[in-house]
Design an enzyme around this catalytic site. Structure first.
Site, PDB file in Angstrom:
ATOM      1  N   PRO A   2       5.546  -1.622 -16.182  1.00 44.70           N
ATOM      2  CA  PRO A   2       5.655  -0.410 -15.354  1.00 44.70           C
ATOM      3  C   PRO A   2       4.294   0.277 -15.208  1.00 44.70           C
ATOM      4  O   PRO A   2       3.591   0.472 -16.189  1.00 44.70           O
ATOM      5  CB  PRO A   2       6.627   0.467 -16.147  1.00 44.70           C
ATOM      6  CG  PRO A   2       7.349  -0.456 -17.054  1.00 44.70           C
ATOM      7  CD  PRO A   2       6.393  -1.561 -17.363  1.00 44.70           C
ATOM      8  N   GLU A   3       3.949   0.596 -13.977  1.00 39.32           N
ATOM      9  CA  GLU A   3       2.666   1.224 -13.691  1.00 39.32           C
ATOM     10  C   GLU A   3       2.899   2.612 -13.084  1.00 39.32           C
ATOM     11  O   GLU A   3       4.037   3.060 -12.977  1.00 39.32           O
ATOM     12  CB  GLU A   3       1.840   0.316 -12.757  1.00 39.32           C
ATOM     13  CG  GLU A   3       1.612  -1.073 -13.359  1.00 39.32           C
ATOM     14  CD  GLU A   3       0.948  -2.055 -12.385  1.00 39.32           C
ATOM     15  OE1 GLU A   3       0.036  -1.646 -11.642  1.00 39.32           O
ATOM     16  OE2 GLU A   3       1.363  -3.223 -12.361  1.00 39.32           O
ATOM     17  N   LYS A  57       0.147   4.783 -18.427  1.00 41.09           N
ATOM     18  CA  LYS A  57       1.393   4.032 -18.450  1.00 41.09           C
ATOM     19  C   LYS A  57       2.298   4.495 -19.595  1.00 41.09           C
ATOM     20  O   LYS A  57       3.171   3.768 -20.044  1.00 41.09           O
ATOM     21  CB  LYS A  57       1.083   2.529 -18.581  1.00 41.09           C
ATOM     22  CG  LYS A  57       0.336   1.989 -17.352  1.00 41.09           C
ATOM     23  CD  LYS A  57       0.235   0.478 -17.385  1.00 41.09           C
ATOM     24  CE  LYS A  57      -1.186   0.018 -17.420  1.00 41.09           C
ATOM     25  NZ  LYS A  57      -1.314  -1.440 -17.579  1.00 41.09           N
ATOM     26  N   ARG A 261      -3.927 -13.713 -18.272  1.00 38.99           N
ATOM     27  CA  ARG A 261      -2.927 -13.461 -17.236  1.00 38.99           C
ATOM     28  C   ARG A 261      -3.304 -14.197 -15.962  1.00 38.99           C
ATOM     29  O   ARG A 261      -4.394 -14.739 -15.831  1.00 38.99           O
ATOM     30  CB  ARG A 261      -2.836 -11.963 -16.951  1.00 38.99           C
ATOM     31  CG  ARG A 261      -4.142 -11.374 -16.464  1.00 38.99           C
ATOM     32  CD  ARG A 261      -4.021  -9.878 -16.342  1.00 38.99           C
ATOM     33  NE  ARG A 261      -5.328  -9.254 -16.249  1.00 38.99           N
ATOM     34  CZ  ARG A 261      -5.516  -7.946 -16.390  1.00 38.99           C
ATOM     35  NH1 ARG A 261      -4.511  -7.160 -16.635  1.00 38.99           N
ATOM     36  NH2 ARG A 261      -6.719  -7.440 -16.278  1.00 38.99           N
TER      37      ARG A 261
END
Ligand SMILES: [Zn+2]
Length: 286
Positions: A2-3, A57, A261
């Protein structure tokens, strides 16, 4: 993860639904999330939730001077439902991490859940959130950074744009997904060195950052909590869309691995058609 935009949308809904209500129970189900021993989390029971806010965040819930600070990590989210009379304690396996039950006739229940195997959600209980090192390290909110501040930050480092946008100590709130979208909007390579972009590109990137976050927030406002993640995905132009057609140029969205990532970008829009090569061990990473 979640950002900023989806957390802001969620915070608004939590304000409407649970602020002003008293905690009946504050249960930590997965004890690995709890990072503080004093004050105990159970001390929040009986206190009224007086505010909900976001910093970077992190989600902050204030209950009459005592704060619960939550970092949702990679796969954390929350579910707001009808409260139930306390019965059996919830099972300690599965995605449920923290369960908050509120008092009142229209009692709500707020469940914090974390999917997946790599669990790293974190919860701190404190009377002074400013004393938390994780919050102290945060840079300014990403949506509040001015063009001058942004230009100064970029000129002072050879880090890659992708790294700068997602470094929470530089600016807080942007993660892997929205940084992919911002770089695509600005038509800049994620691997471009920050101090090599020219003044016009800095302006373009700053405008893209503000636009993407503003648009995302607008699109996610009033979307029910359980649909925010899916709606967020539907807004992506390149993130998570490797192999699909770029909506801007029709080219094929590509993917590249970087340290731990992967990120997606459009070669035609962002890198003069060149494919970026994987850089899992990048010594330039700060
Ligand atoms: Zn494109």
């Amino acid at each position: 993860m979640p950002e900023l935009p989806e957390l802001d949308a969620a915070v608004e809904q939590l304000r409407d639904r649970v602020v002003g209500h008293r905690f009946r129970e504050f249960q930590v189900v997965a004890f690995s999330v709890l990072k503080t021993a004093e004050p105990p989390h159970t001390s929040l029971a009986g206190r009224k939730l007086t505010g909900v806010s976001r910093r970077g965040k992190f989600l902050l819930m204030e209950a009459e001077g005592r704060h619960a600070v939550v970092h949702l990590a990679l796969a954390g989210w929350f579910k707001l439902g009808e409260g139930m009379a306390s019965g059996k304690p919830p099972a300690r396996s599965g995605p449920l991490a923290v369960r908050l039950d509120f008092e009142g006739d229209d009692a709500a229940r707020l469940d914090f859940t974390e999917q997946g195997k790599r669990k790293s959600m974190a919860l701190w209980i404190t009377d002074n959130p400013n004393s938390l090192e994780r919050l102290q390290r945060l840079g300014p909110e990403a949506d509040a950074v001015t063009l001058d501040e942004f230009a100064e930050t970029l000129s002072g480092t050879a880090s890659r744009l992708k790294t700068i946008l997602t470094d929470q100590t530089v600016m807080a709130g942007i993660g892997n997904a929205w940084s992919d979208e911002i770089l695509h909007r600005a038509k800049l390579s994620p691997f471009a060195a920050a101090n090599k972009v020219n003044a016009e590109q800095v302006r373009t990137l700053h405008a893209a950052l503000q636009e993407v976050l503003t648009e995302a927030k607008a699109a996610l406002t009033n979307v029910p909590l359980d649909r925010i993640k899916a709606t967020k995905k539907s807004l992506f132009g390149v993130h998570d869309r490797a192999g699909q057609a770029c909506a801007v140029c029709g080219g094929t969205v590509a993917e590249v691995s970087y340290v731990d990532r992967s990120m997606q970008y459009c070669p035609t829009c962002q890198t003069d058609g060149k494919k970026l090569s994987d850089r899992r061990m990048d010594r330039l990473l700060k």
